[in-house]
Design a protein around this motif. Structure first.
Motif, short mmCIF file in Angstrom:
data_model
loop_
_atom_site.label_atom_id
_atom_site.label_comp_id
_atom_site.label_asym_id
_atom_site.label_seq_id
_atom_site.Cartn_x
_atom_site.Cartn_y
_atom_site.Cartn_z
N ARG A 23 0.85 -1.18 0.00
CA ARG A 23 0.00 0.00 0.00
C ARG A 23 0.89 1.23 0.00
NH1 ARG A 23 -4.04 -2.13 4.80
NH2 ARG A 23 -5.12 -3.73 3.56
N PHE A 24 1.05 1.82 -1.15
CA PHE A 24 1.93 2.96 -1.30
C PHE A 24 1.14 4.24 -1.48
CE2 PHE A 24 4.55 -0.66 -2.43
CZ PHE A 24 5.76 -0.35 -1.83
N ASP A 25 1.77 5.33 -1.09
CA ASP A 25 1.15 6.64 -1.19
C ASP A 25 0.84 6.98 -2.65
OD1 ASP A 25 0.74 9.27 0.49
OD2 ASP A 25 1.69 9.86 -1.39
N ALA A 26 -0.28 7.66 -2.87
CA ALA A 26 -0.67 8.03 -4.23
C ALA A 26 0.39 8.89 -4.91
CB ALA A 26 -2.01 8.75 -4.20
N ALA A 27 1.06 9.73 -4.13
CA ALA A 27 2.10 10.58 -4.70
C ALA A 27 3.27 9.74 -5.19
CB ALA A 27 2.58 11.60 -3.67
N ASP A 28 3.60 8.66 -4.45
CA ASP A 28 4.67 7.78 -4.88
C ASP A 28 4.30 7.06 -6.18
OD1 ASP A 28 6.20 8.46 -2.70
OD2 ASP A 28 5.54 6.75 -1.48
N ALA A 56 6.17 7.35 -9.76
CA ALA A 56 6.66 6.16 -10.46
C ALA A 56 6.23 6.18 -11.92
CB ALA A 56 6.14 4.90 -9.77
N TYR A 57 4.99 6.57 -12.18
CA TYR A 57 4.53 6.68 -13.57
C TYR A 57 5.35 7.73 -14.33
CZ TYR A 57 0.39 3.67 -13.23
OH TYR A 57 -0.45 2.59 -13.12
N GLU A 58 5.62 8.86 -13.68
CA GLU A 58 6.41 9.92 -14.32
C GLU A 58 7.80 9.42 -14.66
OE1 GLU A 58 6.39 13.18 -11.63
OE2 GLU A 58 4.25 13.61 -11.89
N ARG A 106 15.70 -3.55 -18.20
CA ARG A 106 15.94 -3.81 -16.76
C ARG A 106 16.81 -2.71 -16.16
NH1 ARG A 106 16.80 -10.24 -15.68
NH2 ARG A 106 15.01 -10.98 -16.86
N GLN A 107 17.82 -2.28 -16.91
CA GLN A 107 18.68 -1.23 -16.39
C GLN A 107 17.90 0.06 -16.22
OE1 GLN A 107 20.97 -0.52 -14.38
NE2 GLN A 107 22.68 -1.34 -15.57
N ARG A 108 16.98 0.35 -17.12
CA ARG A 108 16.15 1.55 -16.98
C ARG A 108 15.24 1.46 -15.75
NH1 ARG A 108 15.84 4.67 -21.89
NH2 ARG A 108 17.25 3.75 -23.45
N VAL A 109 14.74 0.27 -15.47
CA VAL A 109 13.94 0.09 -14.24
C VAL A 109 14.81 0.34 -13.02
CG1 VAL A 109 12.62 -1.54 -12.84
CG2 VAL A 109 12.32 -1.52 -15.33
N GLY A 110 16.04 -0.19 -13.05
CA GLY A 110 16.96 0.03 -11.93
C GLY A 110 17.26 1.50 -11.72
N ILE A 111 17.42 2.24 -12.80
CA ILE A 111 17.67 3.68 -12.70
C ILE A 111 16.46 4.39 -12.10
CG2 ILE A 111 18.03 5.78 -14.06
CD1 ILE A 111 19.62 4.00 -16.05
N ALA A 112 15.26 4.07 -12.62
CA ALA A 112 14.05 4.71 -12.12
C ALA A 112 13.82 4.36 -10.65
CB ALA A 112 12.85 4.28 -12.96
N ARG A 113 14.09 3.11 -10.27
CA ARG A 113 13.91 2.72 -8.86
C ARG A 113 14.83 3.53 -7.96
NH1 ARG A 113 15.59 -3.24 -7.54
NH2 ARG A 113 17.56 -2.30 -8.18
N ALA A 114 16.09 3.72 -8.38
CA ALA A 114 17.02 4.52 -7.57
C ALA A 114 16.52 5.95 -7.43
CB ALA A 114 18.41 4.49 -8.20
N LEU A 115 15.95 6.50 -8.50
CA LEU A 115 15.45 7.88 -8.44
C LEU A 115 14.20 8.00 -7.57
CD1 LEU A 115 15.99 9.06 -12.12
CD2 LEU A 115 17.36 9.61 -10.11
N MET A 116 13.48 6.89 -7.39
CA MET A 116 12.32 6.91 -6.50
C MET A 116 12.71 7.28 -5.07
SD MET A 116 9.29 6.39 -7.84
CE MET A 116 8.34 5.87 -6.42
N GLN A 117 13.96 7.01 -4.70
CA GLN A 117 14.44 7.37 -3.36
C GLN A 117 14.60 8.87 -3.20
OE1 GLN A 117 17.59 3.70 -3.25
NE2 GLN A 117 17.96 5.38 -1.85
N GLN A 118 14.63 9.60 -4.31
CA GLN A 118 14.95 11.02 -4.31
C GLN A 118 16.32 11.26 -3.65
OE1 GLN A 118 11.02 12.30 -2.60
NE2 GLN A 118 10.93 13.56 -4.44
#
Length: 278
Positions: free
Chosen positions: A117-122, A126-128, A151-163
């Motif tokens: 259950r993640f925050d709507a803002a998160d 993630a979509y952005e 896969r590498q692009r997902v890894g990059i986006a996941r790291a950016l999710m941390q801000q």
């Protein structure tokens, strides 16, 4: 932003992976880390975010000594350090969206994350990010159905999710073809510039490193033997880093990279911050 002084790492086997490493990284600065296998590149990256505990020396991030941190304090410090792994480190059975949202686990309550259950803002962020890294519409695909570049692009986006404020990137192009490798390097630089992120990129491809990265640090046997501009990575520098070899063919391939616009782009965040603080 990052200050490393006299860093040492000795493993239980007795091997000294790092021998008195000292370096500084400014906000927004992007650095390439090169050197032969076993030079200590991965150990250095892992000591910075304490995936590996240093044997001696100091790692100070945003003015805070990382070495004595543990538990909640260490988890809080790691929130601001994004890690992108060579083997992507995705959960294969989860979807792209679920893998991205795992980048927010450090900010999400335990039971909320347990039940996904993640925050709507998160979710919106993630979509952005998926759209930004070229994966729009792939949020429901399982990770094991993706290509290496995806896969590498997902890894990059996941790291950016941390801000994060700093990215540690371990061999982002090791398993990729030349075209995809260049696309990934270009994307990394663009994202660092957009988000004003500093980055240390461990990379084996010297030509790619000198084309895209303005500052190169060369490691050999756990020591820094070169720290300077990409344009200075000549036959002499390569010999110091990798040992005796005929480097003429490689340096000829590197010559066109000297005029690469990517380096100037990578310098932009640091220059902008310098102007702002003057």
């Amino acid at each position: 932003m990052l200050h490393i002084h006299a860093l040492e790492k000795r493993y239980a086997t007795g091997d000294r992976a790092l021998k008195g490493i000292s370096l500084d990284l400014a906000p927004g600065e992007i650095v390439g880390l090169i050197g032969p296998s076993g030079a200590g590149k991965s150990s250095l990256i892992r000591c910075i975010n304490r995936l590996v505990t240093p044997s001696a020396g100091q790692v100070a991030f945003l003015g805070r000594d990382m070495n004595p941190l543990s538990g909640r304090q260490l988890r809080a410090a790691r929130r601001e350090i994004g890690m992108i792994f060579q083997e992507y480190a995705l959960v294969e059975r989860l979807t792209v969206m679920e893998n991205l949202l795992s980048g927010r686990l450090g900010y999400t309550a335990f039971w909320a994350s347990w039940f996904r259950r993640f925050d709507a803002a998160d979710i919106s962020r993630a979509y952005e990010l998926l759209a930004r890294v070229g994966l729009a519409g792939m949020e429901n695909k399982r990770a094991d159905a993706l290509s290496g570049g995806q896969r590498q692009r997902v890894g990059i986006a996941r790291a950016l999710m941390q801000q994060p404020r700093l990215l540690l990137i371990d061999e982002p192009t090791a398993s990729l073809d030349p075209k995809t490798s260049r696309q990934i390097m270009r994307l990394l630089l663009e994202l660092c510039r957009e988000h004003q992120l500093a980055a240390i990129i461990n990379i084996h491809d010297v030509v790619l490193a000198t084309e895209f990265l303005p500052r190169i640090i060369g490691l050999r046997s756990g020591q820094i033997v070169y720290d300077g501009p990409a344009a200075g990575v000549d036959e002499s520098a390569l010999t110091r880093i990798y040992g005796d070899e005929d480097w003429s063919a490689l340096t000829q391939r590197m010559e066109p990279a000297a005029a690469s616009p990517h380096r100037a782009e990578a310098l932009a965040p640091t220059a902008a911050l310098a102007v702002a603080s003057s």
